[in-house]
Design a protein around this motif. Structure first.
Motif, PDB file in Angstrom:
ATOM      1  N   GLY A  42       1.373  -0.851  -0.273  1.00  0.00           N
ATOM      2  CA  GLY A  42      -0.100   0.069   0.293  1.00  0.00           C
ATOM      3  C   GLY A  42       0.690   1.465   0.257  1.00  0.00           C
ATOM      4  N   THR A  43       2.301   0.851  -0.196  1.00  0.00           N
ATOM      5  CA  THR A  43       2.854   2.813   0.057  1.00  0.00           C
ATOM      6  C   THR A  43       3.814   2.347  -1.243  1.00  0.00           C
ATOM      7  OG1 THR A  43       5.153   1.158   0.665  1.00  0.00           O
ATOM      8  CG2 THR A  43       3.236   2.904   2.602  1.00  0.00           C
ATOM      9  N   ASN A  44       3.751   3.635  -1.743  1.00  0.00           N
ATOM     10  CA  ASN A  44       5.014   3.945  -2.872  1.00  0.00           C
ATOM     11  C   ASN A  44       5.942   4.860  -2.534  1.00  0.00           C
ATOM     12  OD1 ASN A  44       6.267   4.840  -5.790  1.00  0.00           O
ATOM     13  ND2 ASN A  44       4.493   4.500  -6.188  1.00  0.00           N
ATOM     14  N   SER A  45       6.999   4.302  -2.082  1.00  0.00           N
ATOM     15  CA  SER A  45       8.007   5.127  -1.525  1.00  0.00           C
ATOM     16  C   SER A  45       8.965   5.900  -2.076  1.00  0.00           C
ATOM     17  CB  SER A  45       8.966   4.721  -0.140  1.00  0.00           C
ATOM     18  OG  SER A  45       9.219   2.984  -0.709  1.00  0.00           O
ATOM     19  N   THR A  46       8.807   5.571  -3.379  1.00  0.00           N
ATOM     20  CA  THR A  46       9.917   6.404  -4.428  1.00  0.00           C
ATOM     21  C   THR A  46       9.058   7.313  -4.954  1.00  0.00           C
ATOM     22  OG1 THR A  46      11.058   4.089  -4.873  1.00  0.00           O
ATOM     23  CG2 THR A  46      10.698   6.297  -6.660  1.00  0.00           C
ATOM     24  N   ALA A  47       7.557   6.718  -5.098  1.00  0.00           N
ATOM     25  CA  ALA A  47       6.818   8.639  -5.854  1.00  0.00           C
ATOM     26  C   ALA A  47       6.950   9.744  -4.076  1.00  0.00           C
ATOM     27  CB  ALA A  47       5.930   7.884  -5.688  1.00  0.00           C
ATOM     28  N   ALA A  48       6.673   9.186  -3.036  1.00  0.00           N
ATOM     29  CA  ALA A  48       6.559   9.803  -1.858  1.00  0.00           C
ATOM     30  C   ALA A  48       7.649  10.779  -2.162  1.00  0.00           C
ATOM     31  CB  ALA A  48       6.298   9.190  -0.697  1.00  0.00           C
ATOM     32  N   LEU A  49       9.147   9.859  -1.733  1.00  0.00           N
ATOM     33  CA  LEU A  49       9.756  10.695  -1.867  1.00  0.00           C
ATOM     34  C   LEU A  49       9.893  11.646  -3.296  1.00  0.00           C
ATOM     35  CD1 LEU A  49      13.217  11.518  -0.862  1.00  0.00           C
ATOM     36  CD2 LEU A  49      14.537   9.911  -1.878  1.00  0.00           C
ATOM     37  N   ARG A  50       9.584  11.935  -4.359  1.00  0.00           N
ATOM     38  CA  ARG A  50       9.514  12.439  -5.092  1.00  0.00           C
ATOM     39  C   ARG A  50       8.557  13.325  -5.350  1.00  0.00           C
ATOM     40  NH1 ARG A  50       7.404   9.431  -8.930  1.00  0.00           N
ATOM     41  NH2 ARG A  50       9.306   7.811  -9.252  1.00  0.00           N
ATOM     42  N   GLU A  51       7.886  13.317  -4.127  1.00  0.00           N
ATOM     43  CA  GLU A  51       6.661  14.425  -4.058  1.00  0.00           C
ATOM     44  C   GLU A  51       7.493  15.522  -3.077  1.00  0.00           C
ATOM     45  OE1 GLU A  51       2.804  15.083  -1.971  1.00  0.00           O
ATOM     46  OE2 GLU A  51       2.561  12.810  -2.697  1.00  0.00           O
ATOM     47  N   LEU A  52       7.922  14.921  -1.797  1.00  0.00           N
ATOM     48  CA  LEU A  52       8.644  15.670  -1.061  1.00  0.00           C
ATOM     49  C   LEU A  52      10.166  16.485  -2.444  1.00  0.00           C
ATOM     50  CD1 LEU A  52       9.190  13.402   1.371  1.00  0.00           C
ATOM     51  CD2 LEU A  52       8.181  14.897   2.094  1.00  0.00           C
ATOM     52  N   ALA A  53      10.326  15.717  -2.988  1.00  0.00           N
ATOM     53  CA  ALA A  53      11.747  16.687  -3.553  1.00  0.00           C
ATOM     54  C   ALA A  53      10.570  18.382  -4.421  1.00  0.00           C
ATOM     55  CB  ALA A  53      12.461  15.603  -4.785  1.00  0.00           C
ATOM     56  N   LEU A  54       9.318  17.659  -4.624  1.00  0.00           N
ATOM     57  CA  LEU A  54       8.971  18.660  -5.304  1.00  0.00           C
ATOM     58  C   LEU A  54       8.411  19.608  -4.390  1.00  0.00           C
ATOM     59  CD1 LEU A  54       6.818  16.621  -8.337  1.00  0.00           C
ATOM     60  CD2 LEU A  54       8.994  18.276  -9.029  1.00  0.00           C
ATOM     61  N   ARG A  55       8.129  19.234  -3.420  1.00  0.00           N
ATOM     62  CA  ARG A  55       7.111  20.336  -2.339  1.00  0.00           C
ATOM     63  C   ARG A  55       8.119  20.724  -1.641  1.00  0.00           C
ATOM     64  NH1 ARG A  55       4.411  17.390   2.270  1.00  0.00           N
ATOM     65  NH2 ARG A  55       3.533  16.404   0.237  1.00  0.00           N
ATOM     66  N   HIS A  56       9.542  20.567  -1.464  1.00  0.00           N
ATOM     67  CA  HIS A  56      10.866  21.226  -1.427  1.00  0.00           C
ATOM     68  C   HIS A  56      11.733  21.796  -1.542  1.00  0.00           C
ATOM     69  CE1 HIS A  56       8.984  20.729   2.901  1.00  0.00           C
ATOM     70  NE2 HIS A  56       8.254  19.354   3.123  1.00  0.00           N
ATOM     71  N   LEU A  57      11.519  21.446  -3.307  1.00  0.00           N
ATOM     72  CA  LEU A  57      12.970  21.864  -3.869  1.00  0.00           C
ATOM     73  C   LEU A  57      13.884  21.137  -3.970  1.00  0.00           C
ATOM     74  CD1 LEU A  57      11.067  25.653  -4.041  1.00  0.00           C
ATOM     75  CD2 LEU A  57      10.437  23.698  -5.511  1.00  0.00           C
ATOM     76  N   PHE A  58      14.317  20.303  -3.514  1.00  0.00           N
ATOM     77  CA  PHE A  58      15.151  19.709  -4.149  1.00  0.00           C
ATOM     78  C   PHE A  58      15.706  18.255  -4.630  1.00  0.00           C
ATOM     79  CE2 PHE A  58      13.436  16.816  -0.553  1.00  0.00           C
ATOM     80  CZ  PHE A  58      13.715  15.819  -0.818  1.00  0.00           C
ATOM     81  N   THR A  59      16.685  18.107  -4.971  1.00  0.00           N
ATOM     82  CA  THR A  59      16.918  17.060  -5.801  1.00  0.00           C
ATOM     83  C   THR A  59      17.546  15.811  -5.039  1.00  0.00           C
ATOM     84  OG1 THR A  59      16.679  18.249  -7.994  1.00  0.00           O
ATOM     85  CG2 THR A  59      17.784  16.143  -8.374  1.00  0.00           C
ATOM     86  N   ILE A  60      17.547  14.891  -5.330  1.00  0.00           N
ATOM     87  CA  ILE A  60      18.207  13.520  -5.188  1.00  0.00           C
ATOM     88  C   ILE A  60      19.719  13.310  -6.333  1.00  0.00           C
ATOM     89  CG2 ILE A  60      18.642  11.344  -4.375  1.00  0.00           C
ATOM     90  CD1 ILE A  60      16.975  12.695  -2.495  1.00  0.00           C
ATOM     91  N   PRO A  61      20.545  13.426  -6.135  1.00  0.00           N
ATOM     92  CA  PRO A  61      21.607  13.676  -6.229  1.00  0.00           C
ATOM     93  C   PRO A  61      21.981  11.593  -6.695  1.00  0.00           C
ATOM     94  CG  PRO A  61      22.571  13.699  -4.048  1.00  0.00           C
ATOM     95  CD  PRO A  61      21.105  13.899  -4.330  1.00  0.00           C
TER      96      PRO A  61
END
Length: 303
Positions: A121-140
């Motif tokens: 029931g979780t999509n942690s990759t999508a959750a991290l992507r959403e956090l990155a968009l919301r807080h304006l950072f990119t996973i290097p």
């Protein structure tokens, strides 16, 4: 940081006839390879737990908690070392080890692990992507380790003056964080569910710097000081003994940890000379010891 070799040469066989001897030998080889890159390691069992039993497992619940001050192995991540001789000794005492753990939060990499789980029931990759968009950072681009369950571990490097705590699901469902006092299962480890391995194309990367915006999300809010009794009390004595029990490859790490605890408890300045004396006794140069304690003081200031 050099490449993480997924197939290091076997270097130090365990005792003939020991349980899991070939797997333990292979795990030791991977652990030694990681230690060469400055990553402090411990042996792990098939369950991903530390392979050495605690020497205090029969102590009464009221006994003071020991983080290795007694000098014996079996204290989990507090046994972690980069010293090949120490690592070989740990694995020799853990013949059922089939993997190794990499301690987080320690110099020189100050490793932070972002564990993207695959719980139902979780999509942690999508959750991290959403956090990155919301807080304006990119996973290097960084080291990525795949888990037997299909999850991913992202390796990031934190600044030396910030302590990132462990957490489970606090950032988002399915995202666990491994920080100070935690460990990551190292690539090449075999567990009861399968083998951990580096994702192709990432083994030659160094742990990338954690984006500042993500680091702010991982750092807890400031907490008030709770001063403790002076250095003559049990806590101060325990910290000094913890430093005195350090083996080669652990000395700076143990001193830094002890100094952080001392400053968090309001006894850092009063305990400094005792900590320096203990560190020098283990073979650490006095100048390096004082520099490490000063780093701990800066890190905990205002925490």
């Amino acid at each position: 940081m050099a490449a993480i070799d997924p197939h290091p040469a076997r270097r130090s066989p365990t005792a003939p006839g020991a349980p899991n001897a070939p797997l333990t030998t292979l795990a030791l080889a991977h652990a030694l390879s990681a230690a060469e890159r400055g990553l402090a390691v411990i042996p792990l069992s098939r369950t991903k737990l530390p392979a050495l039993p605690s020497p205090h497992r029969d102590d009464p619940p009221s006994a003071p908690r020991c983080h290795g001050e007694c000098g014996l192995p079996g204290h989990g991540v507090y046994d972690a070392s980069t010293d090949p001789r120490r690592i070989r000794a740990l694995f020799a005492a853990a013949p059922r080890a089939t993997g190794y753990g990499i301690a987080c939060g320690l110099p020189p990499h100050h490793l932070i692990g972002v564990d993207l789980d695959t719980k139902a029931g979780t999509n942690s990759t999508a959750a991290l992507r959403e956090l990155a968009l919301r807080h304006l950072f990119t996973i290097p681009d960084t080291v990525v380790v795949s888990t037997p369950s299909g999850g991913r571990h992202l390796w990031l490097s934190g600044p030396p003056d910030v302590v990132v705590p462990n957490s489970a699901g606090r950032l988002a469902p399915g995202i666990d964080i491994r920080g100070a006092g935690g460990y990551l299962v190292g690539p090449g480890s075999r567990t009861e569910h399968g083998v951990y391995s580096t994702v192709p194309g990432t083994a030659r990367l160094a742990p990338a710097l954690c984006p500042p915006a993500l680091l702010r999300l991982l750092t807890p809010p400031p907490r008030p000081h709770h001063p403790a009794p002076g250095p003559g009390g049990r806590h101060g004595t325990g910290l000094v003994q913890f430093v005195l029990g350090a083996h080669e490859g652990q000395r700076n790490t143990r001193l830094f940890w002890a100094a952080c605890r001392a400053y968090e408890n309001g006894i850092g300045d009063a305990l400094t000379e005792d900590l320096v004396t203990a560190a020098v006794h283990t073979g650490l140069p006095e100048r390096e010891a004082r520099s490490t304690i000063a780093s701990a003081a800066r890190l905990t200031a205002g925490s």
